[in-house]
Scaffold this motif. Structure first.
Motif, PDB file in Angstrom:
ATOM      1  N   ARG A  57       4.409   3.009   9.520  1.00 46.42           N
ATOM      2  CA  ARG A  57       3.781   1.877  10.218  1.00 46.42           C
ATOM      3  C   ARG A  57       4.585   0.587  10.069  1.00 46.42           C
ATOM      4  O   ARG A  57       4.280  -0.403  10.732  1.00 46.42           O
ATOM      5  N   LEU A  58       5.590   0.589   9.193  1.00 48.42           N
ATOM      6  CA  LEU A  58       6.402  -0.609   8.954  1.00 48.42           C
ATOM      7  C   LEU A  58       7.632  -0.661   9.855  1.00 48.42           C
ATOM      8  O   LEU A  58       8.441  -1.584   9.736  1.00 48.42           O
ATOM      9  N   GLU A  59       7.767   0.318  10.748  1.00 52.81           N
ATOM     10  CA  GLU A  59       8.900   0.318  11.679  1.00 52.81           C
ATOM     11  C   GLU A  59       8.798  -0.909  12.591  1.00 52.81           C
ATOM     12  O   GLU A  59       7.762  -1.201  13.171  1.00 52.81           O
ATOM     13  N   GLY A  60       9.890  -1.640  12.683  1.00 52.18           N
ATOM     14  CA  GLY A  60       9.918  -2.836  13.520  1.00 52.18           C
ATOM     15  C   GLY A  60       9.434  -4.095  12.836  1.00 52.18           C
ATOM     16  O   GLY A  60       9.330  -5.144  13.470  1.00 52.18           O
ATOM     17  N   THR A  61       9.159  -4.014  11.537  1.00 54.18           N
ATOM     18  CA  THR A  61       8.713  -5.182  10.775  1.00 54.18           C
ATOM     19  C   THR A  61       9.841  -5.677   9.872  1.00 54.18           C
ATOM     20  O   THR A  61      10.931  -5.105   9.837  1.00 54.18           O
ATOM     21  N   GLN A 102      13.492  -1.543   3.870  1.00 58.72           N
ATOM     22  CA  GLN A 102      12.948  -1.003   2.628  1.00 58.72           C
ATOM     23  C   GLN A 102      12.119   0.256   2.887  1.00 58.72           C
ATOM     24  O   GLN A 102      12.146   1.203   2.088  1.00 58.72           O
ATOM     25  N   ALA A 103      11.396   0.267   4.010  1.00 57.98           N
ATOM     26  CA  ALA A 103      10.572   1.431   4.334  1.00 57.98           C
ATOM     27  C   ALA A 103      11.446   2.648   4.627  1.00 57.98           C
ATOM     28  O   ALA A 103      11.124   3.769   4.213  1.00 57.98           O
ATOM     29  N   ARG A 104      12.557   2.443   5.305  1.00 51.97           N
ATOM     30  CA  ARG A 104      13.448   3.566   5.608  1.00 51.97           C
ATOM     31  C   ARG A 104      14.072   4.136   4.337  1.00 51.97           C
ATOM     32  O   ARG A 104      14.222   5.356   4.203  1.00 51.97           O
ATOM     33  N   LEU A 105      14.442   3.266   3.413  1.00 47.44           N
ATOM     34  CA  LEU A 105      14.982   3.756   2.142  1.00 47.44           C
ATOM     35  C   LEU A 105      13.952   4.590   1.388  1.00 47.44           C
ATOM     36  O   LEU A 105      14.276   5.637   0.809  1.00 47.44           O
ATOM     37  N   ALA A 106      12.710   4.122   1.391  1.00 54.49           N
ATOM     38  CA  ALA A 106      11.648   4.874   0.718  1.00 54.49           C
ATOM     39  C   ALA A 106      11.387   6.198   1.425  1.00 54.49           C
ATOM     40  O   ALA A 106      11.174   7.233   0.777  1.00 54.49           O
ATOM     41  N   LEU A 121       0.836  -1.199   0.000  1.00 55.11           N
ATOM     42  CA  LEU A 121       0.000   0.000   0.000  1.00 55.11           C
ATOM     43  C   LEU A 121       0.876   1.256   0.000  1.00 55.11           C
ATOM     44  O   LEU A 121       0.573   2.234  -0.697  1.00 55.11           O
ATOM     45  N   ALA A 122       1.957   1.228   0.757  1.00 56.93           N
ATOM     46  CA  ALA A 122       2.877   2.369   0.774  1.00 56.93           C
ATOM     47  C   ALA A 122       3.490   2.604  -0.599  1.00 56.93           C
ATOM     48  O   ALA A 122       3.643   3.745  -1.040  1.00 56.93           O
ATOM     49  N   LEU A 123       3.825   1.508  -1.291  1.00 64.59           N
ATOM     50  CA  LEU A 123       4.368   1.649  -2.641  1.00 64.59           C
ATOM     51  C   LEU A 123       3.337   2.223  -3.602  1.00 64.59           C
ATOM     52  O   LEU A 123       3.674   3.005  -4.504  1.00 64.59           O
ATOM     53  N   ASP A 124       2.066   1.838  -3.414  1.00 63.34           N
ATOM     54  CA  ASP A 124       1.002   2.401  -4.244  1.00 63.34           C
ATOM     55  C   ASP A 124       0.949   3.921  -4.085  1.00 63.34           C
ATOM     56  O   ASP A 124       0.896   4.664  -5.074  1.00 63.34           O
ATOM     57  N   PHE A 125       0.959   4.386  -2.842  1.00 66.33           N
ATOM     58  CA  PHE A 125       0.910   5.825  -2.591  1.00 66.33           C
ATOM     59  C   PHE A 125       2.148   6.524  -3.139  1.00 66.33           C
ATOM     60  O   PHE A 125       2.068   7.629  -3.687  1.00 66.33           O
ATOM     61  N   LEU A 126       3.300   5.861  -2.983  1.00 70.56           N
ATOM     62  CA  LEU A 126       4.554   6.465  -3.438  1.00 70.56           C
ATOM     63  C   LEU A 126       4.570   6.622  -4.946  1.00 70.56           C
ATOM     64  O   LEU A 126       4.944   7.679  -5.480  1.00 70.56           O
ATOM     65  N   LYS A 127       4.140   5.574  -5.651  1.00 70.38           N
ATOM     66  CA  LYS A 127       4.101   5.640  -7.109  1.00 70.38           C
ATOM     67  C   LYS A 127       3.073   6.655  -7.604  1.00 70.38           C
ATOM     68  O   LYS A 127       3.257   7.276  -8.655  1.00 70.38           O
ATOM     69  N   ALA A 128       2.006   6.821  -6.850  1.00 74.25           N
ATOM     70  CA  ALA A 128       0.962   7.763  -7.243  1.00 74.25           C
ATOM     71  C   ALA A 128       1.326   9.202  -6.913  1.00 74.25           C
ATOM     72  O   ALA A 128       0.600  10.124  -7.295  1.00 74.25           O
ATOM     73  N   GLY A 129       2.462   9.402  -6.210  1.00 68.31           N
ATOM     74  CA  GLY A 129       2.871  10.755  -5.854  1.00 68.31           C
ATOM     75  C   GLY A 129       2.182  11.310  -4.621  1.00 68.31           C
ATOM     76  O   GLY A 129       2.308  12.501  -4.328  1.00 68.31           O
TER      77      GLY A 129
END
Length: 385
Positions: free
Chosen positions: A134-138, A143-147, A115-123
């Motif tokens: 929300r992906l902290e600790g998973t 990958q979430a930190r890089l994004a 879902l985060a990638l969807d939002f990122l690609k959509a701008g």
């Protein structure tokens, strides 16, 4: 009226037979449904392998309708929608997955990342940032930190980018010291625009301490020193950079020549540049030598003869064009046409090219404007690569 037990004996086999027939019918129906779902799934996979995304989406939608509880089909469908640029449909698929109560923690984290990638690609950077946090600790934390880092860089929020880079370095995800130095240099540029000279100087000194091996802090500091009338300090800063990171000296050669003239240190700087040139020939260093040579008067060669000397070391159309510019041709009436043709042919060779995406530019960038990669531009021009 007496009850005839014979009816019971006759009804039991009949009831057994009807039950057996009903079970066979349900079993056949279940088998048929199970055959349809894998068949639709494999049909979609086949379309996907053949790069027929429209047909693959139709097949996966059929499979999802037949078995709405299959999470893998939802993930495949959502990824296909994202690849096609249908971000709203991808968001709906992944939000539907997250709304399910029977989803495992592993699949829930996976759906949150998708879902985060969807939002990122959509701008939609704000919603992407919230989803990534929300992906902290998973398992998707790295990958979430890089994004998140890419989002903060894109929005030029350098303090937040610095905080993320520090977290990643502390968790041993890589060395982000040079990138943090870039962030400090970017903040110093803002302070210079606001004429906050002391604040900019402190930022650049901090950047130098953060990544002593990075050339940019010294180059930016020397520019500021020269602007403030501190030419000797600028010369010292750039010669130190040339000694510690000699591969980056071509980026600072012109600035060093300018600082040398302002500080009256043409002879010393010319000697320094000549030594560097003999060890690593460079067009930018060569141009600075040619510019300083008339002022210092202590070079082994003079003027354009440096370009002829460079041609002995390596073939260079750029050096040849600069050398022939002052030569008298046998037919001087053709001199302008020949010179124009040489300059036109040499012009593309003087550009810089990103090593990550191949984006070419006339000037050097610390961050590629095409792919946003840091330090992807070599210090040398295309002809020298």
């Amino acid at each position: 009226m007496e009850f005839d037990i014979g009816w019971i004996l006759l009804g039991l086999p009949l009831a057994f037979m009807l039950g057996w027939l009903a079970s066979r019918f349900d079993l056949r129906q279940l088998r048929a449904e199970n055959r349809r779902v894998p068949q639709a799934y494999f049909k979609g996979l086949n379309f996907l392998l053949n790069e027929q995304q429209d047909q693959a989406i139709d097949a996966f939608i059929e499979a999802v309708q037949s078995d709405p509880d299959t999470s893998e089909l939802h993930f495949a469908l959502g990824n296909l929608f994202r690849r096609r640029g249908e971000y709203d449909r991808a968001v709906r698929v992944h939000e539907h997955l997250l709304s399910r109560g029977d989803l495992s923690d592993k699949d829930r984290d996976r759906a949150q990342h998708a879902l985060a990638l969807d939002f990122l690609k959509a701008g939609l950077l704000d919603r992407a940032e919230a989803a990534l946090q929300r992906l902290e600790g998973t398992a998707f934390e790295s990958q979430a930190r890089l994004a998140l880092l890419a989002i903060h860089e894109r929005s030029r929020d350098w303090p937040l980018a610095t905080a993320i880079a520090q977290k990643m370095q502390q968790s041993q995800q890589g060395d982000f010291s040079t990138r943090q130095a870039h962030y400090l240099c970017e903040q110093a540029q803002t302070q210079i625009a606001e004429q906050d000279w002391d604040g900019a100087t402190q930022r650049l000194q901090q950047a130098l301490q953060t990544a002593a091996q990075a050339p940019r802090p010294r180059i930016e500091l020397a520019k500021l020193q020269l602007r403030l009338g501190q030419a000797p300090e600028a010369v010292a800063t750039l010669t130190a950079m040339g000694s510690e990171t000699p591969h980056a000296l071509p980026l600072a050669a012109a600035l060093l020549a300018q600082a040398a003239q302002a500080a009256g240190q043409e002879r010393q700087v010319l000697h320094f540049l000549c030594q560097h040139y003999e060890n690593a020939p460079s067009l930018d260093v060569l141009d600075s030598i040619v510019a300083l040579e008339p002022l210092a008067g202590s070079a082994p060669l003079q003027g354009r003869m440096w370009y002829a000397h460079h041609l002995k070391k390596e073939p260079s159309l750029v050096a040849a064009a600069k050398w022939i510019a002052g030569e008298a041709l046998e037919h001087p009436q053709f001199q302008p046409q020949v010179q124009r043709a040489l300059d036109h042919a040499a012009q593309p060779l003087t550009r810089y090219r990103c090593a990550a995406c191949g984006f070419e530019a006339r000037q050097h960038f610390w961050q590629c404007p095409g792919c946003q990669t840091w330090d992807s531009y070599p210090a040398r021009r295309i002809e020298e690569l």
